[in-house]
Design an enzyme around this catalytic site. Sequence first.
Site, PDB file in Angstrom:
ATOM      1  N   THR A  33      -5.077   2.509  18.333  1.00 37.16           N
ATOM      2  CA  THR A  33      -5.633   3.819  18.837  1.00 37.16           C
ATOM      3  C   THR A  33      -5.183   4.222  20.260  1.00 37.16           C
ATOM      4  OG1 THR A  33      -7.781   4.987  19.254  1.00 37.16           O
ATOM      5  CG2 THR A  33      -7.787   2.525  19.567  1.00 37.16           C
ATOM      6  N   ASP A  34      -5.006   5.455  20.344  1.00 37.18           N
ATOM      7  CA  ASP A  34      -4.708   6.108  21.658  1.00 37.18           C
ATOM      8  C   ASP A  34      -5.735   5.850  22.817  1.00 37.18           C
ATOM      9  OD1 ASP A  34      -6.747   7.938  20.944  1.00 37.18           O
ATOM     10  OD2 ASP A  34      -5.536   9.447  21.091  1.00 37.18           O
ATOM     11  N   GLU A  35      -7.195   5.285  22.095  1.00 35.37           N
ATOM     12  CA  GLU A  35      -8.157   4.931  22.993  1.00 35.37           C
ATOM     13  C   GLU A  35      -8.061   3.661  23.892  1.00 35.37           C
ATOM     14  OE1 GLU A  35     -12.245   5.348  22.045  1.00 35.37           O
ATOM     15  OE2 GLU A  35     -11.870   7.034  20.875  1.00 35.37           O
ATOM     16  N   LYS A  91     -10.230  -2.997  20.685  1.00 38.02           N
ATOM     17  CA  LYS A  91      -9.088  -2.676  19.968  1.00 38.02           C
ATOM     18  C   LYS A  91      -7.930  -2.914  20.805  1.00 38.02           C
ATOM     19  CE  LYS A  91      -8.199  -0.581  16.631  1.00 38.02           C
ATOM     20  NZ  LYS A  91      -7.909  -0.891  15.329  1.00 38.02           N
ATOM     21  N   TYR A 145     -15.651  -0.313  21.973  1.00 47.26           N
ATOM     22  CA  TYR A 145     -14.684  -0.130  20.786  1.00 47.26           C
ATOM     23  C   TYR A 145     -13.258  -0.132  21.469  1.00 47.26           C
ATOM     24  CZ  TYR A 145     -11.915   2.401  17.870  1.00 47.26           C
ATOM     25  OH  TYR A 145     -10.535   3.031  16.879  1.00 47.26           O
TER      26      TYR A 145
HETATM   27  P1  NAD Z   1     -13.513   3.802   8.935  1.00 47.10           P
HETATM   28  O1  NAD Z   1     -14.754   3.346   9.796  1.00 47.10           O
HETATM   29  O2  NAD Z   1     -13.426   4.917   8.182  1.00 47.10           O
HETATM   30  O3  NAD Z   1     -13.079   2.317   8.213  1.00 47.10           O
HETATM   31  C1  NAD Z   1     -12.801   1.033   8.531  1.00 47.10           C
HETATM   32  C2  NAD Z   1     -12.875   0.175   7.014  1.00 47.10           C
HETATM   33  O4  NAD Z   1     -12.624  -1.136   7.617  1.00 47.10           O
HETATM   34  C3  NAD Z   1     -14.095   0.338   6.276  1.00 47.10           C
HETATM   35  O5  NAD Z   1     -13.642   0.456   5.212  1.00 47.10           O
HETATM   36  C4  NAD Z   1     -14.765  -1.051   6.517  1.00 47.10           C
HETATM   37  O6  NAD Z   1     -15.628  -1.332   5.386  1.00 47.10           O
HETATM   38  C5  NAD Z   1     -13.710  -1.875   6.925  1.00 47.10           C
HETATM   39  N1  NAD Z   1     -14.254  -3.088   7.565  1.00 47.10           N
HETATM   40  C6  NAD Z   1     -14.860  -3.086   8.717  1.00 47.10           C
HETATM   41  N2  NAD Z   1     -15.088  -4.252   9.228  1.00 47.10           N
HETATM   42  C7  NAD Z   1     -14.402  -5.151   8.176  1.00 47.10           C
HETATM   43  C8  NAD Z   1     -14.298  -6.527   8.054  1.00 47.10           C
HETATM   44  N3  NAD Z   1     -14.678  -7.431   9.148  1.00 47.10           N
HETATM   45  N4  NAD Z   1     -13.304  -7.097   7.260  1.00 47.10           N
HETATM   46  C9  NAD Z   1     -12.835  -6.209   6.267  1.00 47.10           C
HETATM   47  N5  NAD Z   1     -13.169  -4.744   6.202  1.00 47.10           N
HETATM   48  C10 NAD Z   1     -13.651  -4.143   7.343  1.00 47.10           C
HETATM   49  O7  NAD Z   1     -12.259   3.776   9.965  1.00 47.10           O
HETATM   50  P2  NAD Z   1     -10.969   4.862  10.211  1.00 47.10           P
HETATM   51  O8  NAD Z   1     -11.374   6.102  10.961  1.00 47.10           O
HETATM   52  O9  NAD Z   1     -10.591   4.852   8.672  1.00 47.10           O
HETATM   53  O10 NAD Z   1     -10.072   3.838  11.076  1.00 47.10           O
HETATM   54  C11 NAD Z   1      -9.159   2.914  10.516  1.00 47.10           C
HETATM   55  C12 NAD Z   1      -8.323   2.271  11.602  1.00 47.10           C
HETATM   56  O11 NAD Z   1      -7.716   3.361  12.287  1.00 47.10           O
HETATM   57  C13 NAD Z   1      -9.136   1.552  12.504  1.00 47.10           C
HETATM   58  O12 NAD Z   1      -8.488   0.207  12.855  1.00 47.10           O
HETATM   59  C14 NAD Z   1      -9.155   2.521  13.932  1.00 47.10           C
HETATM   60  O13 NAD Z   1      -9.451   1.796  14.992  1.00 47.10           O
HETATM   61  C15 NAD Z   1      -7.873   2.945  13.591  1.00 47.10           C
HETATM   62  N6  NAD Z   1      -7.763   4.419  14.376  1.00 47.10           N
HETATM   63  C16 NAD Z   1      -8.809   5.489  13.663  1.00 47.10           C
HETATM   64  C17 NAD Z   1      -8.451   6.708  14.310  1.00 47.10           C
HETATM   65  C18 NAD Z   1      -9.553   7.670  13.893  1.00 47.10           C
HETATM   66  O14 NAD Z   1      -9.295   8.925  14.355  1.00 47.10           O
HETATM   67  N7  NAD Z   1     -10.329   7.628  12.766  1.00 47.10           N
HETATM   68  C19 NAD Z   1      -7.552   7.077  15.228  1.00 47.10           C
HETATM   69  C20 NAD Z   1      -6.561   6.048  15.647  1.00 47.10           C
HETATM   70  C21 NAD Z   1      -6.742   5.010  14.862  1.00 47.10           C
HETATM   71  O1  DAU Z   2      -8.692   8.779  19.634  1.00 51.51           O
HETATM   72  C1  DAU Z   2      -8.687   7.885  18.571  1.00 51.51           C
HETATM   73  C2  DAU Z   2     -10.007   7.527  18.332  1.00 51.51           C
HETATM   74  O2  DAU Z   2     -10.668   8.709  17.711  1.00 51.51           O
HETATM   75  C3  DAU Z   2     -10.386   6.485  17.118  1.00 51.51           C
HETATM   76  O3  DAU Z   2      -9.833   5.273  17.564  1.00 51.51           O
HETATM   77  C4  DAU Z   2     -11.737   6.318  16.961  1.00 51.51           C
HETATM   78  O4  DAU Z   2     -11.850   5.208  15.781  1.00 51.51           O
HETATM   79  C5  DAU Z   2     -12.425   7.793  16.389  1.00 51.51           C
HETATM   80  O5  DAU Z   2     -13.801   7.404  16.086  1.00 51.51           O
HETATM   81  C6  DAU Z   2     -12.165   8.564  17.464  1.00 51.51           C
HETATM   82  O6  DAU Z   2     -12.953   8.396  18.439  1.00 51.51           O
HETATM   83  P1  DAU Z   2     -13.630   9.488  19.370  1.00 51.51           P
HETATM   84  O7  DAU Z   2     -14.740   8.932  20.123  1.00 51.51           O
HETATM   85  O8  DAU Z   2     -12.711  10.390  20.031  1.00 51.51           O
HETATM   86  O9  DAU Z   2     -14.229  10.244  18.209  1.00 51.51           O
HETATM   87  P2  DAU Z   2     -15.734  10.959  17.603  1.00 51.51           P
HETATM   88  O10 DAU Z   2     -15.496  11.731  16.635  1.00 51.51           O
HETATM   89  O11 DAU Z   2     -16.785  10.053  17.755  1.00 51.51           O
HETATM   90  O12 DAU Z   2     -15.975  11.906  18.599  1.00 51.51           O
HETATM   91  C7  DAU Z   2     -14.825  13.212  19.192  1.00 51.51           C
HETATM   92  C8  DAU Z   2     -15.228  13.924  20.227  1.00 51.51           C
HETATM   93  O13 DAU Z   2     -16.656  14.451  20.098  1.00 51.51           O
HETATM   94  C9  DAU Z   2     -15.731  13.062  21.629  1.00 51.51           C
HETATM   95  O14 DAU Z   2     -15.285  13.970  22.671  1.00 51.51           O
HETATM   96  C10 DAU Z   2     -17.164  12.981  21.532  1.00 51.51           C
HETATM   97  C11 DAU Z   2     -17.558  14.274  20.715  1.00 51.51           C
HETATM   98  N1  DAU Z   2     -18.957  14.084  19.956  1.00 51.51           N
HETATM   99  C12 DAU Z   2     -18.947  13.294  18.859  1.00 51.51           C
HETATM  100  C13 DAU Z   2     -19.978  13.378  18.265  1.00 51.51           C
HETATM  101  C14 DAU Z   2     -20.127  12.075  17.205  1.00 51.51           C
HETATM  102  C15 DAU Z   2     -19.677  15.082  20.139  1.00 51.51           C
HETATM  103  O15 DAU Z   2     -19.702  16.131  21.112  1.00 51.51           O
HETATM  104  N2  DAU Z   2     -20.904  15.214  19.329  1.00 51.51           N
HETATM  105  C16 DAU Z   2     -21.042  14.186  18.361  1.00 51.51           C
HETATM  106  O16 DAU Z   2     -22.083  14.370  17.789  1.00 51.51           O
END
Ligand code: NAD
Ligand code: DAU
Length: 343
Positions: free
Chosen positions: A127-129, A155, A151
């Site tokens: 992730t970019d985080e 990662k 988190y």
């Molecule tokens: P999500 O939380 O929607 O899905 C995660 C999935 O992993 C779920 O289905 C959960 O049941 C499964 N899981 C969790 N722990 C597990 C374990 N121990 N064994 C097997 N399965 C398990 O997450 P997402 O938003 O779809 O993100 C997917 C991936 O992409 C993650 O690795 C996250 O770090 C990465 N990512 C997410 C974002 C974003 O914006 N959502 C951005 C960049 C990278």
């Molecule tokens: O950048 C990639 C990441 O993006 C992924 O690696 C993570 O899995 C994904 O959850 C996401 O992280 P963020 O922390 O950026 O996402 P989130 O949706 O939690 O929040 C997005 C922005 O919105 C952040 O600046 C926090 C703000 N926020 C979030 C929530 C849940 C609010 O202002 N209010 C809220 O209730």
Amino acid sequence: MAILITGGAGFIGSHFARRMIHQGKRTVVLDKLTYAGNLENLKDVVDNSKTSQLFKFYKGDICNQELVEHIFSEEDIDTLVNFAAESHVDRSISSAGNFIDTDMKGVFVLLEAARRFSIKKFIQISTDEVYGTTHKDAFRETDALNPSNPYAASKAGGDRLAYAYWVTYELPVIITRASNNYGPNQHPEKFIPLFITNALEDKVLPLYGDGRQVRDWIHVEDHCAAIDFIMDHGKDGEVYNIGGGNERYNVDTAHFILDELRKSHSLLEHVKDRAGHDRRYALDCSKLKSLGWKAQIKFENGLKDTIQWYEDNQSWWKRIKNGEFVEYYNKQYKHRFAGTVLP
Ligand code: NAD
Ligand code: DAU
């Protein structure tokens, strides 16, 4: 041969699994079905006799070495794409244990099995985080990692461990670092779906701090297309940033959602900020662009479609919001509303 998609019942993983199945690839999903995993996300492929033949599901934990090795020996896996993770920053701030287990130890178990069974490709979805916040320039793949919440730190551990398996054992690893995803089937704990569904329910939209944090939004289908492209064109041992090129202030995204849904802007409330909140994420994606890939979906168009999806699929998110989520939401947000309103 088959592709193993860990975390394939989650938000991004399910979109990627569907993409693989529609390309005719035999697809095996391993998912623990935590609160974030939902097999309903793949209902269309499971219910269709043509696509269901290509699909196999294992419920289980990526930390379970025995199960992971069993899948490798039974299913003839040549590629693994690891989406499995605890993925929500706020939950990691409340309790980080599961994050260390899945996002670090789980990656180790998968890497060991991949090495033992000599697979052809291991894609670690990072992730970019991991870069932390940027104050000036967009991050390049070679920049130092500076994660600022549990988190992101877990990662970063998985990301660097995967890299170490390339350097040390020549395991064909590729690491991707995407920006914030949005689109259908995203769990309503995350910013965009939370704000859409709260607005649909005429509930308050809790904006952290001044709302001037910047996120670069990428549509989940663009992200999956990029991973697919990298599987074919990426080089082993390399890291690829995947950004949407849509940097927006949170407050502007919130106003856009309210306008689209024709809801009053008085629903928006500035609440207590997230601890250690990263101010801005920004990615330099020239490395991936030079290979010939760039995101296609303009944020405002993708967001309109996403809002429509949540309007049309209320049973999907209402089931989630009525379950474990109620307790989570009360615990997570109660203190935020306690007299902390900002201008
Ligand atoms: P999500 O939380 O929607 O899905 C995660 C999935 O992993 C779920 O289905 C959960 O049941 C499964 N899981 C969790 N722990 C597990 C374990 N121990 N064994 C097997 N399965 C398990 O997450 P997402 O938003 O779809 O993100 C997917 C991936 O992409 C993650 O690795 C996250 O770090 C990465 N990512 C997410 C974002 C974003 O914006 N959502 C951005 C960049 C990278
Ligand atoms: O950048 C990639 C990441 O993006 C992924 O690696 C993570 O899995 C994904 O959850 C996401 O992280 P963020 O922390 O950026 O996402 P989130 O949706 O939690 O929040 C997005 C922005 O919105 C952040 O600046 C926090 C703000 N926020 C979030 C929530 C849940 C609010 O202002 N209010 C809220 O209730």
